[in-house]
Write an enzyme that holds these catalytic residues in place. Sequence first.
Site, mmCIF file in Angstrom:
data_model
loop_
_atom_site.group_PDB
_atom_site.id
_atom_site.type_symbol
_atom_site.label_atom_id
_atom_site.label_comp_id
_atom_site.label_asym_id
_atom_site.label_seq_id
_atom_site.Cartn_x
_atom_site.Cartn_y
_atom_site.Cartn_z
ATOM 1 N N GLN A 238 -36.543 -14.128 -64.174
ATOM 2 C CA GLN A 238 -36.929 -12.934 -64.345
ATOM 3 C C GLN A 238 -38.384 -12.575 -64.431
ATOM 4 O O GLN A 238 -39.027 -11.364 -63.952
ATOM 5 C CB GLN A 238 -36.451 -12.704 -65.877
ATOM 6 C CG GLN A 238 -36.915 -10.942 -66.235
ATOM 7 C CD GLN A 238 -36.187 -10.047 -65.610
ATOM 8 O OE1 GLN A 238 -35.111 -9.887 -65.597
ATOM 9 N NE2 GLN A 238 -37.094 -8.969 -65.067
ATOM 10 N N CYS B 184 -36.821 -6.036 -68.818
ATOM 11 C CA CYS B 184 -35.926 -6.809 -67.982
ATOM 12 C C CYS B 184 -34.549 -6.002 -67.787
ATOM 13 O O CYS B 184 -33.999 -6.709 -67.018
ATOM 14 C CB CYS B 184 -36.015 -8.140 -68.270
ATOM 15 S SG CYS B 184 -35.142 -8.487 -69.897
ATOM 16 N N ARG C 179 -35.547 -8.631 -58.746
ATOM 17 C CA ARG C 179 -34.897 -9.607 -58.907
ATOM 18 C C ARG C 179 -34.174 -10.635 -57.566
ATOM 19 O O ARG C 179 -34.339 -11.804 -57.306
ATOM 20 C CB ARG C 179 -33.556 -9.556 -59.937
ATOM 21 C CG ARG C 179 -33.974 -9.174 -61.285
ATOM 22 C CD ARG C 179 -34.689 -10.436 -61.855
ATOM 23 N NE ARG C 179 -33.567 -11.529 -62.202
ATOM 24 C CZ ARG C 179 -32.782 -11.636 -63.147
ATOM 25 N NH1 ARG C 179 -32.565 -10.609 -63.970
ATOM 26 N NH2 ARG C 179 -31.935 -12.732 -63.243
ATOM 27 N N HIS D 129 -36.361 -17.646 -68.998
ATOM 28 C CA HIS D 129 -35.478 -16.756 -68.250
ATOM 29 C C HIS D 129 -36.655 -16.827 -67.075
ATOM 30 O O HIS D 129 -37.273 -15.741 -66.665
ATOM 31 C CB HIS D 129 -35.381 -15.390 -68.596
ATOM 32 C CG HIS D 129 -34.466 -14.749 -68.014
ATOM 33 N ND1 HIS D 129 -33.835 -15.021 -66.808
ATOM 34 C CD2 HIS D 129 -33.822 -13.455 -68.177
ATOM 35 C CE1 HIS D 129 -33.104 -14.102 -66.318
ATOM 36 N NE2 HIS D 129 -32.918 -13.059 -67.127
#
Length: 311
Positions: free
Chosen positions: A140, A267, A295, A137
Site C-alpha cells: 500500500q 488507502c 496498487r 501494509h
Amino acid sequence: MTKPRHFIDLWRHEAADLRAILNDAKARKAARRGWPQGRRDADAPAAERTLAMIFEKNSTRTRFSFDAAMRQLGGDVIISSSSDMQLGRGETIEDTARVLSRMVDAVMIRAHRHEDVERLAWASQIPVLNGLSDKGHPCQIIADLLTYEEHRGPVAGRTIAWVGDGNNVCSSFIHAAPKLGFKLKIACPAIYHPDLVDLARAADQGGQVELTDDPAQAVRGADCVITDTWVSMGDVDHDARLDAFEPYQVDEALMAVAAPDGVFLHCLPAHRGEEVTDQVIDGPRSLVWDEAENRIHAQKSILAWCFSAIG
C-alpha cells in the site's frame, strides 16, 4: 540455491531497491497508457510464473490489483482463502510453505498475524509478499508514494502527515520515512500510538518521524495528509475508538492548514463521516482513486523485483 527475494517489511529493504521499484512502476504505468487492462506488458517478466494468493482477511483492492498485476506481467494466479486450505484444519504454516514452494513461483498472503507471514517466508524457497498483516501494509505504501510522486514530484524532503490510528499502514509509513527521505508527522491519541519499536528503529536509521496528539500540529504545512479507518478488521473496541478518534477527522478545516498544494490520500475503504468527510475525499485535493489504481502498478513492480527482473 539463490535466496528468495521476499517483500514483507519496508525497513528490511535498501533505499535503492525501493527507489528502483517506484521508478519501474512509473515507467510501466506510462508505457500502458491507453491500453486495455488485460494486455500484457511488453517485457512480461512474470511469463510462465504463477502467484498463489492466500486471504485470511476480506479484500477488494489487494485481491483485484494483484490478480491484474500478474496478468499484465504475463503470469497467472491461484486464489484461496485460508479456510479453503488445510491451513484452516491445522496444517502448519511451514508445511504449507514447503508444499507451495514446489507448486507456484511466489506467494502473497493477507494475514491476521505478521508472525505468520514471517514464518511462511522463513520456510519458503520462493518469494513471499506481505499483502497485509497486523504489523504492516508495505504494498500500500509503495502505491501511496507512487501516487504522490506522479502528482507532486519526489517525496524526499517533503512532509507527510498521518492522522488517526497508529495502525499497520502507519507502521509501514514509519518504515519508509528514513529510506526515502520524507518527514513523517503522526497525530493520534496516546492510547492508539504507533509501534514503539518502529519509532525507535526509524530514529536509529536517521528518520524524521514526529508524534503528537494534535492533528492541526501534524497537518500544518504538510504536503500530503493521510488517514485510515478508525476501526480495522479484528478490532473489538469499536465504541471506544470512535470516541477517541472523533477529534481526528480530516475535514476541510484541517486540510486548510496543510500546504496550499497539499494532497489527501486514503488507502480505502473509507468510512465517510468518520475519519474523513465527503468534502475532502471527493474534493479537488483528493487523489484516492489514482491511489487505488496505483496498487496495480506498484505491485507489478514489487513482483518484478521479487522475480529479479529489476534491481
